[in-house]
Design a protein around this motif. Structure first.
Motif, PDB file in Angstrom:
ATOM      1  N   ARG A   1      50.880  43.929  41.550  1.00  0.00           N
ATOM      2  CA  ARG A   1      51.483  42.679  41.065  1.00  0.00           C
ATOM      3  C   ARG A   1      51.172  41.490  41.977  1.00  0.00           C
ATOM      4  O   ARG A   1      51.271  40.326  41.557  1.00  0.00           O
ATOM      5  N   THR A   2      50.794  41.748  43.249  1.00  0.00           N
ATOM      6  CA  THR A   2      50.479  40.649  44.166  1.00  0.00           C
ATOM      7  C   THR A   2      49.052  40.151  44.013  1.00  0.00           C
ATOM      8  O   THR A   2      48.666  39.178  44.662  1.00  0.00           O
ATOM      9  N   SER A   3      48.273  40.817  43.187  1.00  0.00           N
ATOM     10  CA  SER A   3      46.883  40.407  42.993  1.00  0.00           C
ATOM     11  C   SER A   3      46.760  39.463  41.804  1.00  0.00           C
ATOM     12  O   SER A   3      47.587  39.466  40.903  1.00  0.00           O
ATOM     13  N   GLU A   4      45.704  38.680  41.810  1.00  0.00           N
ATOM     14  CA  GLU A   4      45.447  37.713  40.741  1.00  0.00           C
ATOM     15  C   GLU A   4      44.054  37.949  40.187  1.00  0.00           C
ATOM     16  O   GLU A   4      43.068  37.931  40.943  1.00  0.00           O
ATOM     17  N   ILE A   5      43.962  38.177  38.881  1.00  0.00           N
ATOM     18  CA  ILE A   5      42.684  38.416  38.239  1.00  0.00           C
ATOM     19  C   ILE A   5      42.516  37.400  37.115  1.00  0.00           C
ATOM     20  O   ILE A   5      43.327  37.341  36.194  1.00  0.00           O
ATOM     21  N   LYS A   6      41.478  36.600  37.187  1.00  0.00           N
ATOM     22  CA  LYS A   6      41.281  35.501  36.244  1.00  0.00           C
ATOM     23  C   LYS A   6      40.633  35.983  34.941  1.00  0.00           C
ATOM     24  O   LYS A   6      40.042  37.052  34.861  1.00  0.00           O
ATOM     25  N   SER A   7      40.731  35.127  33.934  1.00  0.00           N
ATOM     26  CA  SER A   7      40.204  35.457  32.611  1.00  0.00           C
ATOM     27  C   SER A   7      38.689  35.625  32.663  1.00  0.00           C
ATOM     28  O   SER A   7      38.001  35.017  33.481  1.00  0.00           O
ATOM     29  N   GLY A   8      38.201  36.468  31.785  1.00  0.00           N
ATOM     30  CA  GLY A   8      36.779  36.754  31.729  1.00  0.00           C
ATOM     31  C   GLY A   8      36.341  37.908  32.598  1.00  0.00           C
ATOM     32  O   GLY A   8      35.209  38.376  32.487  1.00  0.00           O
ATOM     33  N   THR A   9      37.238  38.404  33.454  1.00  0.00           N
ATOM     34  CA  THR A   9      36.887  39.516  34.340  1.00  0.00           C
ATOM     35  C   THR A   9      36.752  40.818  33.561  1.00  0.00           C
ATOM     36  O   THR A   9      37.504  41.083  32.631  1.00  0.00           O
ATOM     37  N   ILE A  10      35.782  41.633  33.986  1.00  0.00           N
ATOM     38  CA  ILE A  10      35.596  42.986  33.473  1.00  0.00           C
ATOM     39  C   ILE A  10      35.732  43.943  34.651  1.00  0.00           C
ATOM     40  O   ILE A  10      35.029  43.802  35.655  1.00  0.00           O
ATOM     41  N   ALA A  11      36.632  44.908  34.548  1.00  0.00           N
ATOM     42  CA  ALA A  11      36.777  45.957  35.565  1.00  0.00           C
ATOM     43  C   ALA A  11      36.651  47.298  34.863  1.00  0.00           C
ATOM     44  O   ALA A  11      37.488  47.651  34.030  1.00  0.00           O
ATOM     45  N   ARG A  12      35.623  48.048  35.204  1.00  0.00           N
ATOM     46  CA  ARG A  12      35.310  49.282  34.491  1.00  0.00           C
ATOM     47  C   ARG A  12      36.031  50.490  35.103  1.00  0.00           C
ATOM     48  O   ARG A  12      36.805  50.356  36.047  1.00  0.00           O
ATOM     49  N   LYS A  13      35.772  51.647  34.554  1.00  0.00           N
ATOM     50  CA  LYS A  13      36.491  52.869  34.913  1.00  0.00           C
ATOM     51  C   LYS A  13      36.372  53.172  36.414  1.00  0.00           C
ATOM     52  O   LYS A  13      35.306  53.062  37.004  1.00  0.00           O
ATOM     53  N   GLY A  14      37.503  53.543  37.011  1.00  0.00           N
ATOM     54  CA  GLY A  14      37.510  53.969  38.398  1.00  0.00           C
ATOM     55  C   GLY A  14      37.625  52.858  39.417  1.00  0.00           C
ATOM     56  O   GLY A  14      37.539  53.118  40.623  1.00  0.00           O
ATOM     57  N   VAL A  15      37.835  51.619  38.985  1.00  0.00           N
ATOM     58  CA  VAL A  15      38.003  50.509  39.932  1.00  0.00           C
ATOM     59  C   VAL A  15      39.387  50.588  40.566  1.00  0.00           C
ATOM     60  O   VAL A  15      40.388  50.797  39.880  1.00  0.00           O
ATOM     61  N   ALA A  16      39.434  50.415  41.883  1.00  0.00           N
ATOM     62  CA  ALA A  16      40.704  50.429  42.611  1.00  0.00           C
ATOM     63  C   ALA A  16      40.824  49.142  43.424  1.00  0.00           C
ATOM     64  O   ALA A  16      39.895  48.763  44.142  1.00  0.00           O
ATOM     65  N   THR A  17      41.960  48.469  43.282  1.00  0.00           N
ATOM     66  CA  THR A  17      42.212  47.245  44.044  1.00  0.00           C
ATOM     67  C   THR A  17      43.471  47.414  44.872  1.00  0.00           C
ATOM     68  O   THR A  17      44.436  48.051  44.440  1.00  0.00           O
ATOM     69  N   ALA A  18      43.452  46.852  46.075  1.00  0.00           N
ATOM     70  CA  ALA A  18      44.619  46.898  46.952  1.00  0.00           C
ATOM     71  C   ALA A  18      45.505  45.676  46.686  1.00  0.00           C
ATOM     72  O   ALA A  18      45.360  44.991  45.677  1.00  0.00           O
ATOM     73  N   VAL A  19      46.405  45.389  47.600  1.00  0.00           N
ATOM     74  CA  VAL A  19      47.347  44.284  47.403  1.00  0.00           C
ATOM     75  C   VAL A  19      46.687  42.949  47.736  1.00  0.00           C
ATOM     76  O   VAL A  19      45.751  42.858  48.528  1.00  0.00           O
ATOM     77  N   ASP A  20      47.217  41.892  47.106  1.00  0.00           N
ATOM     78  CA  ASP A  20      46.844  40.508  47.406  1.00  0.00           C
ATOM     79  C   ASP A  20      45.348  40.250  47.265  1.00  0.00           C
ATOM     80  O   ASP A  20      44.732  39.551  48.073  1.00  0.00           O
ATOM     81  N   CYS A  21      44.756  40.795  46.221  1.00  0.00           N
ATOM     82  CA  CYS A  21      43.354  40.499  45.896  1.00  0.00           C
ATOM     83  C   CYS A  21      43.282  39.289  44.979  1.00  0.00           C
ATOM     84  O   CYS A  21      44.188  39.040  44.186  1.00  0.00           O
ATOM     85  N   ARG A  22      42.184  38.567  45.057  1.00  0.00           N
ATOM     86  CA  ARG A  22      41.937  37.435  44.177  1.00  0.00           C
ATOM     87  C   ARG A  22      40.557  37.624  43.559  1.00  0.00           C
ATOM     88  O   ARG A  22      39.555  37.665  44.277  1.00  0.00           O
ATOM     89  N   ILE A  23      40.508  37.730  42.230  1.00  0.00           N
ATOM     90  CA  ILE A  23      39.247  37.944  41.529  1.00  0.00           C
ATOM     91  C   ILE A  23      39.052  36.796  40.548  1.00  0.00           C
ATOM     92  O   ILE A  23      39.873  36.579  39.657  1.00  0.00           O
ATOM     93  N   GLY A  24      37.957  36.064  40.719  1.00  0.00           N
ATOM     94  CA  GLY A  24      37.715  34.855  39.948  1.00  0.00           C
ATOM     95  C   GLY A  24      37.201  35.131  38.552  1.00  0.00           C
ATOM     96  O   GLY A  24      36.883  36.267  38.187  1.00  0.00           O
ATOM     97  N   PRO A  25      37.107  34.082  37.722  1.00  0.00           N
ATOM     98  CA  PRO A  25      36.733  34.245  36.320  1.00  0.00           C
ATOM     99  C   PRO A  25      35.323  34.795  36.141  1.00  0.00           C
ATOM    100  O   PRO A  25      34.428  34.538  36.936  1.00  0.00           O
TER     101      PRO A  25
END
Length: 212
Positions: A106-130
Motif C-alpha cells: 500500500r505504500t507503493s505508487e504505480i502509475k497508469s499504463g504500467t504493465i507488471a507480468r507474472k512473478g514480479v515482486a515489489t517491496a515497500v515505498d516503490c515508485r513506478i512511473g507511467p
C-alpha cells in the motif's frame, strides 16, 4: 452486473500476446476487463486474429475511439513514449495491468499504463512511473523509483533505493545494487551488475557494468 471496462492492447507481438494472457489471468475467476482485441501498425495483421482476438487496425484507429482503456505492449520504451504522446489527446485512458501474482504494498505508487507480468515482486515505498514495463520474475527493492517508460526485461533485480531515469532499459538477468542512479535513456546489457551510478544515454555492460 456492471458493464466491464473495454480494453485494447497496442502491439500484437510477443509482449502483446503476453499481456493478453495477463488480462486472461485477471479475468479468472472474476472478470475485470472486456478485452476487445489489438491494434498494430503492421498492415499485414489488419483484419487478422491473434490469440482469438481481432486486430482492429493501427494506432490511428485507436486514437479515434472513446470510452476505452489501452495498454501499450511494446518492449521499446521510445516507441511506447511516442505512442503515448500520440494518444494523449484522445478520449481513451491508459490501463494499469498487474498480474494477480503481483501484490504491491500500500505504500507503493504505480502509475497508469504500467504493465507488471507474472512473478514480479515489489517491496515497500516503490515508485513506478507511467507506461513502464516490468517483465516476468523481476524484483524491485524498497524506496526505488522507476521513472516513465522504463523497461525491465525478465529476471531483473533492482535493489533498494535505486533510481532509474526516464526510458531506461535493463537487460534480462541484470542486477542493480543499492543506492544506484541510472540516467535517462541508458541501456544496461543482459546479465550486467550495476555497482555505481551511470550517466544518461549510455550503454553499459559487464560485471561490474561500465559504459561502452
Amino acid at each position: 452486473m456492471p458493464e466491464l471496462p473495454s480494453l485494447v492492447i497496442v502491439g500484437a507481438g510477443g509482449l502483446g500476446r503476453g499481456v493478453a494472457a495477463l488480462v486472461e489471468a485477471l479475468n479468472s475467476p472474476s472478470p475485470s476487463w472486456n478485452l476487445t482485441g489489438f491494434v498494430d501498425d503492421d498492415a499485414s495483421l489488419r483484419d487478422q486474429s491473434v490469440m482469438g482476438y481481432p486486430v482492429h487496425g493501427g494506432v490511428e484507429w485507436l486514437s479515434q475511439r472513446e470510452n476505452l482503456f489501452f495498454s501499450i505492449a511494446i518492449g521499446d520504451g521510445d516507441a511506447r513514449q511516442q505512442i503515448a504522446g500520440q494518444l494523449s489527446q484522445s478520449l481513451i485512458q491508459p490501463a494499469c495491468l498487474l498480474h494477480p501474482s503481483t501484490s504491491p504494498h500500500r505504500t507503493s505508487e504505480i502509475k497508469s499504463g504500467t504493465i507488471a507480468r507474472k512473478g514480479v515482486a515489489t517491496a515497500v515505498d516503490c515508485r513506478i512511473g507511467p507506461h513502464t514495463v516490468v517483465n516476468m520474475n523481476c524484483t524491485i527493492g524498497h524506496d526505488s523509483t522507476l521513472e516513465a517508460f522504463v523497461t525491465l526485461h525478465p529476471g531483473v533485480h533492482i535493489s533498494g533505493s535505486v533510481h532509474l531515469g526516464t526510458g531506461v532499459t535493463v537487460g534480462s538477468g541484470s542486477v542493480v545494487l543499492p543506492n544506484t542512479r541510472i540516467g535517462s535513456q541508458a541501456t544496461i546489457g543482459a546479465g550486467a551488475v550495476v555497482t555505481e551510478d551511470l550517466p544518461p544515454d549510455c550503454t553499459a555492460v559487464g560485471r561490474p557494468a561500465h559504459p561502452q
